[in-house]
Design an enzyme around this catalytic site. Structure first.
Site, PDB file in Angstrom:
ATOM      1  N   HIS A 144       0.833  -1.203   0.000  1.00  0.00           N
ATOM      2  CA  HIS A 144       0.000   0.000   0.000  1.00  0.00           C
ATOM      3  C   HIS A 144       0.869   1.255   0.000  1.00  0.00           C
ATOM      4  CE1 HIS A 144      -3.245   2.537   2.240  1.00  0.00           C
ATOM      5  NE2 HIS A 144      -3.209   2.823   0.964  1.00  0.00           N
ATOM      6  N   GLU A 147       2.252   1.825  -3.396  1.00  0.00           N
ATOM      7  CA  GLU A 147       1.207   2.366  -4.278  1.00  0.00           C
ATOM      8  C   GLU A 147       1.150   3.897  -4.159  1.00  0.00           C
ATOM      9  OE1 GLU A 147      -2.673   3.935  -3.459  1.00  0.00           O
ATOM     10  OE2 GLU A 147      -3.075   1.808  -3.018  1.00  0.00           O
ATOM     11  N   HIS A 148       1.307   4.421  -2.940  1.00  0.00           N
ATOM     12  CA  HIS A 148       1.300   5.873  -2.741  1.00  0.00           C
ATOM     13  C   HIS A 148       2.580   6.519  -3.274  1.00  0.00           C
ATOM     14  CE1 HIS A 148      -2.063   6.962   0.171  1.00  0.00           C
ATOM     15  NE2 HIS A 148      -2.283   5.694  -0.158  1.00  0.00           N
ATOM     16  N   GLU A 225      -5.444   7.555   6.256  1.00  0.00           N
ATOM     17  CA  GLU A 225      -6.380   6.614   5.643  1.00  0.00           C
ATOM     18  C   GLU A 225      -6.782   5.557   6.666  1.00  0.00           C
ATOM     19  OE1 GLU A 225      -4.611   5.677   1.769  1.00  0.00           O
ATOM     20  OE2 GLU A 225      -6.240   4.230   1.524  1.00  0.00           O
TER      21      GLU A 225
HETATM   22 ZN    ZN Z   1      -4.059   4.575   0.072  1.00  0.00          ZN
END
Ligand code: ZN
Length: 985
Positions: A144, A147-148, A225
């Site tokens: 994750h 991905e950022h 998040e």
């Molecule tokens: Zn995210």
């Protein structure tokens, strides 16, 4: 960018890339010297006019090219615009480019061009075959985090927010998601900027920077998040469930990542190295699938992909092998009974069975057949029975999972008993080909007439599907039932046994003797566990099918006639009023654009009672909820046959929306009318109590959500006779069974009814359906003087502050919404505000989210509140990090910054913004529903400006930048705080 001038390009390129008589000018000289092979073409829906081609590049990347057949918008038209953007953004560019840009701009100002064709978005999605299952055990959340990080600038385009900024300025959007085994990135933007966007996008997978300086910020974003996910019971339950899996397998992990896994437990250096290594290991071209869609010729799309993605590096390493991890839930922890403390007010029972992967059975979908039957809500179904016993109000099944909400703990054992009684009936009857065929027909039909998804949604799904199905079945693989496989169905049914079931009970009241003595590691969910008694298991295993249970009979709502009406000449552009009495107004429009066998019947039952008091408003909610429950059993087959209906309480009364294949819609409306009239005869006291309980919880849960609460309070301050959730929550306890009966009788006796009928329907049919509805209701008119009206207060000059403490003390999310009121609605003022918001939205995001990290959600929106205009700036922040006063002060600081931005804005960038806003307004509807909803909101708001978009475009065209500046000054948003009308919630 290259150094060729714009004019040379058009001349040189037009000859070799023109196809299908469409004149097209590519933005640059493309490198198409990349080898590729062509794979089989996917099977598509009969209603799908798009062309498909699947290619695999030398580096192993698979791409699905989707050429939309709809007319091509003239891409060469705004070439100057492209140039000028490059000129502004890339400083190293040659002077030639900038000179071209200037020249073109001059020309542009002189020649008046015809209005552009309707705009449609182009989109691309890229999916990589790696996800959280590959996280290093010591760094949960790595996939994750990567991905950022990947989006934080590339070698070719080093500016951190370059892509986001480029996309959002061109009416587009982008996003990404990390799943267990795949990671998906996608974006949409205007077609004419598609090449540039694609180039920037591809660079993230060729040479992303992932600098040390970005780590700190994106780590915060990941943590924000996670903080937002914390209060969600769905996520809490999911995290708890995976903790029961084998501890050595990737299923048992924490995929979100937060400051503990990405900061406390790891040095910055190791994280930096780790994220780069992870990318090199997994982000390889041979594990990437790409789907792109635009209204461009196929060979152009292909040249874009070869040029942009031909250089994505590949390592040919195999993906991580998860085959060793079979039966990951064959653990003692998984087959117990868990009492879990929910963060919301709810009671829920969830039964879970772990099945082996059924992906290879996608042609027969045996588990979906079983879910279909378990989830049935019609006569003879499990849920219909539970509902009658008032044990359950709703249930969902999916992939062998079944959850049901029930109203008291003593029923727990019996509910599970009934579930097994039904499952045992299915086992006794065996697989039913008639049911399978009915499901197959319904899915085939809906695929045949499927309405087009937006390009971005479509490519997002498609690039993921490309990992799981062969090319022929990219589109159909997840949708269709290809073949009946009774053996596979039997296998699924046989695995639904009590011994392999896990039970999760969400509830706030524990049975005596139990306490929440355990805590889940990541979400901190409190729970306790209990063995399921052996005699219960024995009883469930052997329970006989109840006499009340049966499988669904043949469906009477299945459509047979799919004929499309013939076209009329002189077809009007907007709905026409075809019926108008003191009781009803009917707006009608036949569809000649989408040509599908569907229709929409929207009805608004307006009553003065709606405004009377919080009590009557709550009664309306109550009435609608009960009505829906009364309807479910009989209307369920209609829903299965793709006809839908929905009730909603609204500010002036109740709306009813009925839509789907047009042939049998009137039958469904008759059924609903019958229930409206006979409401009291089927109302039971048990049902009343159960719904009251459910609604009380619903109001309470709404109050727990900071954003609902915030909106509610803003409207409560602004609007006369607006009642909040708090008002409703306080009223509901005093409503009695008798009150309800009285209300139901009164409600239908006096109404004003607004109707919109749009779609594949003859005018006479529409009028008949509406007349029948009115005759059956047998109601009287309310009279013009009783028509509900709303007044909005003018906020006093200066600042008004309203601060409310969140009702959920464990939730550290806070919302700051600053509302700036301007004045009564006019088309001109509304487009001025839209222009201003378009100019400030990107700097707003960049300043408050990216740079200052005030919160995950930062946005601005225009507000029209019963004819009064204004706008809001909202920040979703964490109280633990920043106080709301601080956030408010940063917003104010930003507003000052925005003033400078507006005052100093060049004439050129103002014209660009205007053009982009016009393009947004010209975006083509992809569904008939969008057009219907637009017309409907004109009707229910009493505005009736059906050509609003046209008027707005005209107003934007006439707008001068001096007028926008003057407007901003007049409303004193810049500097002088005491003069603006601001409400901060
Ligand atoms: Zn995210």
């Amino acid at each position: 960018m290259n150094k060729t001038s714009a004019k040379n390009r058009s001349a040189k390129e037009a000859s070799n890339l023109t196809s299908k008589n469409v004149s097209y000018t590519p933005p640059v000289q493309l490198n198409t010297n990349v080898k590729f092979e062509v794979l089989p073409t996917p099977v598509k829906s009969a209603s799908d006019k798009k062309e498909y081609k699947v290619i695999r590049l030398e580096n192993g990347l698979t791409a699905c090219l989707i050429a939309d057949e709809a007319p091509l918008s003239d891409l060469s038209e705004d070439e100057s615009d492209d140039e000028s953007i490059e000129f502004e953004e890339s400083e190293e560019d040659s002077e030639e480019d900038s000179i071209c840009g200037m020249n073109d701009e001059d020309e542009d100002d002189e020649c008046k061009k015809p209005p552009a064709a309707e705009q449609k978005m182009a989109a691309a999605g890229l999916c990589i075959g790696v996800g959280s299952f590959s996280d290093p055990k010591s760094v949960p959340g790595m996939a994750h985090f990567l991905e950022h990080m990947v989006f934080m600038g590339s070698e070719k385009f080093p500016v951190e927010n370059d892509f986001d900024s480029f996309i959002s300025k061109r009416g587009g959007s982008d996003n990404a998601s990390t799943d267990c085994e795949v990671t998906t990135f996608y974006f949409e933007c205007f077609e004419k900027h598609f090449y540039t966007a694609l180039d920037k996008f591809a660079q993230f997978f060729i040479a992303p920077l992932m600098k040390r300086s970005s780590i700190t910020r994106e780590r915060e974003a990941i943590d924000s998040e996670f903080q937002m996910a914390l209060p969600s019971d769905t996520y809490r339950k999911e995290q708890l469930l995976v903790s029961f899996a084998r501890s050595d397998c990737p299923v048992n992990s924490f995929t979100w990542g937060n400051l503990i896994t990405l900061k406390e437990n790891i040095s910055e250096e190791d994280l930096y190295k780790g994220v780069h290594e992870f990318r090199k290991r997994h982000y390889s071209a041979h594990r990437m699938t790409l789907a792109i869609q635009a209204r461009l010729p196929m060979d152009v799309l292909q040249s874009y992909v070869l040029d942009c993605f031909g250089n994505v590096p590949t390592n040919n390493l195999p993906p991580d092998d998860f085959k060793q991890f079979s039966d990951v839930f064959a653990t003692p922890a998984f087959t117990k009974m868990y009492y879990v403390q929910p963060s919301n007010e709810l009671t829920q029972l969830e039964l879970t069975w772990a099945l082996p992967s059924l992906l290879h059975k996608y042609k027969s979908k045996p588990h979906q057949y079983v879910s279909w039957l378990l989830g049935d809500e019609g006569k003879g179904s499990l849920l219909s029975y539970l509902r009658k016993k008032v044990w359950a109000l709703s249930m969902s099944t999916g992939n062998g999972e079944s959850g049901s909400e029930h109203n008291s703990m003593y029923a727990l054992f019996s509910v599970i008993e009934m579930v097994f009684s039904y499952i045992n009936m299915l086992k006794e009857l065996g697989p039913q080909q008639r049911i399978y065929n009915e499901v197959k027909t319904i899915e085939d039909t809906s695929f045949k007439f499927s309405t087009e998804e937006t390009a971005v949604d479509f490519v997002e799904d498609l690039c993921e599907a490309m990992h799981f199905y062969p090319p022929e079945d990219y589109i159909t693989g997840s949708e269709l039932y290809f073949e009946y496989d009774s053996e596979a169905i039997k296998t699924v049914l046989l695995s639904l046994i009590p011994e392999k079931m896990n039970v999760v009970i969400l509830c706030n009241n524990l049975p005596a003797g139990l306490s929440y003595d355990k805590t889940e590691k990541w979400f901190g969910t409190k729970y306790t566990e209990k063995e399921i008694p052996a005699e219960w298991l024995e009883k469930w295993k052997n329970i006989k099918p109840l006499a009340e249970f049966s499988i669904p009979p043949p469906n009477p709502f299945l459509t047979e006639d799919f004929t499309i009406l013939e076209e009329d000449e002189n077809h009007p552009d907007y709905p026409e009023k075809v019926l108008s009495t003191e009781l009803v107004e009917l707006w009608y429009r036949k569809d000649q654009k989408f040509k599908l066998p569907i229709a929409f019947y929207y009805l608004y039952l307006i009553t003065p009672v709606s405004q009377e008091s919080p009590f009557t408003q709550t009664m309306m909610d109550f009435f609608v909820n009960l009505l829906q429950i009364q309807l479910i059993e009989e209307a369920y087959p209609a829903q299965v046959a793709q006809l839908s209906y929905a009730f909603k309480t609204n500010d002036k009364g109740i709306t009813l929306k009925v839509s789907g294949y047009n042939e049998k819609l009137h039958v469904l409306i008759e059924l609903i009318t019958k229930h409206l009239v006979n409401f009291n005869s089927s109302l039971t006291e048990d049902m009343f109590v159960a719904v009251k309980d459910k609604l009380t919880k619903y109001y309470y849960n709404c109050l727990l959500k900071p954003n609902t609460l915030s909106k509610d309070i803003r409207l409560n301050v602004l609007v006369d006779s607006y009642y909040t959730m708090v008002d409703k929550y306080n009223s509901i306890s005093s409503i009695t069974f008798e009150n309800m009966k009285q209300f139901a009788q009164n409600f239908v006796s006096k109404l004003y009814i607004k109707v919109l009928v749009q779609g594949n329907v003859q005018k006479e049919v529409a009028v008949n359906v509406v007349n029948n509805f009115i005759t059956t209701l047998n109601c009287q008119a309310i009279g013009a003087e009783s028509y509900p009206k709303f007044r909005v207060i003018q906020i006093p000059k200066g600042e008004s502050l309203c601060k409310v403490e969140s009702f959920n003390r464990n939730d550290c999310n806070s919302i700051v919404t600053n509302y700036y009121q301007s004045g009564p609605f006019s088309i001109r003022d509304s487009v001025i505000i839209e222009i201003i918001l378009l100019i400030i939205q990107e700097p707003l995001f960049d300043t408050l989210r990216t740079k200052e990290q005030l919160g995950y959600h930062v946005y601005c929106s225009i507000r029209e509140t019963y004819g009064i205009l204004g706008f809001t700036i909202t920040v979703n922040a964490q109280a633990t990090k920043n106080s709301t006063q601080y956030v408010d002060s940063r917003i104010e600081k930003f507003i000052k910054q925005a003033s400078d931005l507006l005052v100093n804005m060049s004439a050129k960038s103002f014209e660009e913004t205007k053009r982009d806003l016009i393009k947004m307004k010209q975006c083509t509807d992809v569904h008939l529903k969008e057009e219907v909803n637009r017309n409907w909101s004109e009707i229910i708001d009493d505005d009736y400006i059906f050509d609003r978009l046209k008027q707005e475009i005209k107003a934007i065209e006439q707008l001068k930048s001096s007028e926008v500046k003057k407007w901003w000054e007049k409303h004193s948003f810049c500097g002088n705080r005491n003069n603006c009308r601001k409400l901060s919630v």
